[in-house]
Design an enzyme around this catalytic site. Structure first.
Site, short mmCIF file in Angstrom:
data_model
loop_
_atom_site.label_atom_id
_atom_site.label_comp_id
_atom_site.label_asym_id
_atom_site.label_seq_id
_atom_site.Cartn_x
_atom_site.Cartn_y
_atom_site.Cartn_z
N GLY A 1 0.88 -1.96 -4.52
CA GLY A 1 1.17 -2.04 -6.43
C GLY A 1 2.27 -2.34 -7.45
O GLY A 1 2.88 -2.27 -6.57
N ARG B 1 -2.85 -6.25 -1.38
CA ARG B 1 -2.16 -5.32 0.07
C ARG B 1 -3.15 -5.56 1.13
O ARG B 1 -2.96 -4.34 2.04
CB ARG B 1 -3.69 -3.95 -0.95
N ASP C 1 3.77 2.82 3.36
CA ASP C 1 2.82 1.55 4.51
C ASP C 1 3.10 0.48 4.50
O ASP C 1 3.27 -0.40 5.91
CB ASP C 1 1.58 1.65 3.81
N LYS D 1 10.17 0.47 -2.51
CA LYS D 1 8.52 0.49 -4.10
C LYS D 1 8.65 1.39 -4.38
O LYS D 1 7.35 2.00 -2.91
CB LYS D 1 8.45 -0.62 -4.22
N THR D 2 7.51 2.13 -5.23
CA THR D 2 6.55 1.51 -6.10
C THR D 2 6.80 3.65 -7.04
O THR D 2 7.41 4.25 -6.69
CB THR D 2 6.31 3.05 -4.46
N ILE D 3 6.13 3.80 -7.79
CA ILE D 3 5.60 4.17 -8.59
C ILE D 3 5.70 6.18 -8.58
O ILE D 3 6.13 7.12 -9.25
CB ILE D 3 4.70 3.94 -10.17
N ASP D 4 4.87 5.71 -7.28
CA ASP D 4 4.57 7.21 -6.35
C ASP D 4 5.78 8.13 -6.54
O ASP D 4 5.75 9.65 -6.44
CB ASP D 4 3.91 6.51 -6.09
P1 FBP Z 1 1.25 1.73 -4.28
O1 FBP Z 1 2.00 2.51 -3.02
O2 FBP Z 1 1.47 0.27 -3.21
O3 FBP Z 1 3.20 1.27 -4.65
O4 FBP Z 1 0.87 1.81 -5.37
C1 FBP Z 1 0.61 2.65 -6.00
C2 FBP Z 1 -0.53 3.35 -6.51
O5 FBP Z 1 0.21 2.38 -8.55
C3 FBP Z 1 -0.49 4.58 -7.28
O6 FBP Z 1 -0.60 5.42 -7.82
C4 FBP Z 1 -2.26 4.31 -6.89
O7 FBP Z 1 -3.60 5.14 -6.50
C5 FBP Z 1 -2.78 2.65 -6.42
O8 FBP Z 1 -1.78 2.43 -6.51
C6 FBP Z 1 -3.55 1.95 -7.22
O9 FBP Z 1 -4.08 1.01 -6.47
P2 FBP Z 1 -4.77 -0.26 -7.05
O10 FBP Z 1 -3.63 -1.00 -7.16
O11 FBP Z 1 -5.31 -1.46 -5.51
O12 FBP Z 1 -6.07 -0.16 -8.01
#
Ligand code: FBP
Length: 552
Positions: free
Chosen positions: A79, A143, A174, A200-203
């Protein structure tokens, strides 16, 4: 390409590097040998060439011996998160500082670009277009899971063809796990390709004692908090709606917690607490209904509820169901693929244990379908598709109707629903993320120059000014343990969930009763890029509270 006035001004922003990276060279200071976060013997066996490496920290050095050019490949994985372009520009400037003939290649649309040999060379004119901008559009992201020997070998063909000595994988837990596996494989076969990860990840769930935060969390939570603040003002002006706001974050509730600390809403559910207290969905509903009733008694028929995206997975009964579904769908994938779509839910029910089948039957059909059928390539439930905010507001509505009949509630209840996720993932990085990302990219270049592989680029001391940040590398195996995935035990980076004894959560607990009953809303406003440092450069509150705990 036409640029907005802010875009034009922002391109000129010069990210601040840690002092240690501003000289002509760095020297590597090695720490002690490291151990994995858990299951040491298993991880050691799986990573014989990259296990136990020392943590490293860079120090300034006056020894500016000429270095050979390096050719580097870069991948954006998963993401989007604000600041990805700055990681790439920092990496670019870092390898050019090593030697001006170094070259950078971007693999297109995520890890799949490496396997399919889709790439483009990133030259200074391209890089300059993207400095300090949001998004991942410079090379795109994807992904595809990089995990098989065939993919690694296919990737190696193009790396060799382009003379690439190092690959930088910018991704979440991952993707960094896969970076570690790739580093181990290339080292084992003597491929001569180093692999470096970037968190990286906004989460915000890729963090631990050595990685203080993942990039993107700061900006995304600032964007969501701006809009939550605006909704709170609207709510407090019109005084007629309960707003249910779901916030991204896949599993962990870091985003919801940070936004709650910034905005002081009436209710914020924290999934990790729901799990720890072994709460049922009905109990979560009761907790929200209690706030609605208390406020109605004061004549306040309005409020704001924050709901973390991953909530449903943390309700213990649902969690047990998901675990069985994961194993079932992995073990009987072929049989399931042959089941007609109309029969799928019934097929699943028939194959579940009695307890889990009962939980499955209790869920609305749409939610049951999303839990069992919509998976991403890593096998994760796509929680962003589950409309938990609507599920909760409807259930609260039913509960209130019951209480009204019993004469225990006499308020008005009108709802509005929102989901904030995609709105924040590609925002122009805040000053914090612009500096952090540029520094992470530059540090990755220094790790490459010093021959490291299987490391994650790291900057620490993040609540201080960037000049004081400590740059270095953390062996990725140090963050790993064994976990069950698709029915098999696999080495993975341990996901960081909200710690219930951690300072950010404790701060929230101390305040939440007051926030529930009264109107204590705060209005963070939009991200500021220019102006006083106390407005423009503040890091996330999560980081501020966590670091206080560490220091004292
Ligand atoms: P990453 O873990 O790859 O950084 O993505 C986080 C995220 O934004 C989550 O918060 C969300 O659940 C998911 O991606 C949504 O995925 P997609 O972009 O495939 O709709």
């Amino acid at each position: 390409m036409e640029k907005s006035p802010l875009q034009q001004a922002r391109v000129a922003y010069k990210p601040q590097l840690p002092n240690v990276l501003t000289g002509t060279a760095v020297k590597v200071v090695e720490g002690e040998a490291t151990q994995s976060a858990g299951d040491q013997e298993d991880i050691k066996k799986l990573f014989p060439n990259t296990y136990g490496l020392p943590e490293i920290v860079f120090e300034k050095s006056s020894d500016a011996a000429p270095s050979k050019p390096v050719n580097v490949g870069v991948i954006l994985s998963g993401g989007q998160a604000p600041g990805g372009h700055n990681v790439i520009s920092g990496l670019f400037d870092g390898i050019k500082a090593i030697n001006k003939d170094s070259r950078l290649y971007g693999f297109l649309m995520g890890p799949g670009g490496l396997v399919d040999h889709n790439y483009k060379e990133l030259t200074s004119d391209i890089i300059d277009e993207y400095r300090n901008t949001g998004g991942f559009d410079i090379i795109g992201s994807g992904r595809t899971k990089l995990e098989t020997k065939e993919q690694f070998d296919k990737g190696l063909e193009i790396l060799r063809e382009l003379g690439i000595n190092a690959l930088v994988i910018i991704g979440g837990d991952d993707s960094n796990t896969n970076a570690a596996i790739l580093a181990e494989y290339y080292k084992a076969i003597g491929a001569g390709v180093q692999v470096i990860g970037v968190p990286k990840t906004i989460d915000g769930d890729l963090k631990n004692s050595v990685i203080e935060t993942s990039f993107g969390f700061d900006t995304a939570t600032k964007v969501y908090s701006e809009v939550i603040g605006n909704i709170q003002r609207d709510c407090n002006s019109a005084k007629k709606y309960w707003h249910f706001i779901k916030l991204m974050g896949r599993s962990a509730s870091h985003i919801a917690l940070e936004c709650a600390l910034k905005c002081q809403p009436n209710v914020c559910i924290i999934s990790e607490e729901v799990e720890a207290k072994d709460m049922t969905l009905d109990q979560v509903v009761d907790e929200i209904a209690d706030a609605v009733i208390k406020r109605a008694e004061k004549g306040k028929n309005y409020g704001v509820v924050l709901v973390p995206e991953g909530l449903i997975e943390f309700i213990p009964a649902v969690k047990r169901l998901i675990a069985e579904l994961n194993d079932l769908l992995a073990a009987k994938a072929d049989e399931f693929a042959a089941v007609a779509p109309k029969e799928q839910l019934a097929w699943i029910s028939a194959h579940l244990s009695a307890a889990n089948a009962a939980t499955y039957a209790s869920l609305p059909t749409g939610v049951a379908r999303q839990l069992s059928l919509d998976r991403d390539p890593h096998g994760n439930v796509q929680v962003s598709l589950i409309e938990t905010e609507k599920l909760l507001s409807e259930m609260v509505g039913k509960r209130l109707a019951q209480l009204k009949e019993e004469g225990k509630y006499n308020g008005k209840y009108s709802t509005m629903h929102h989901f904030f996720g995609y709105e924040g993932r590609c925002a122009d990085p805040s000053n914090f993320d612009a500096n952090y990302c540029y520094g992470l990219g530059y540090t990755a270049a220094m790790l490459i120059a010093n021959g490291m592989t299987g490391y994650m680029s790291s900057l620490r001391n993040l609540t201080f000014a960037p000049v004081n940040w400590v740059a270095g590398g953390i062996p990725i195996t140090m963050m790993m343990n064994m976990e069950r995935r698709h029915g098999e035990m696999k080495p993975v980076i341990r996901k960081a969930l909200v710690e219930l004894d951690g300072a950010p959560f404790l701060k929230f607990v101390k305040m939440r009763e007051t926030w529930k009953a009264d109107d204590c809303y705060t209005y963070p406003g939009p991200i500021q890029y220019f102006g006083p440092a106390e407005v423009c450069d503040i890091p996330s509150l999560t980081l501020v509270y966590e670091q206080k705990r560490r220091k004292y």
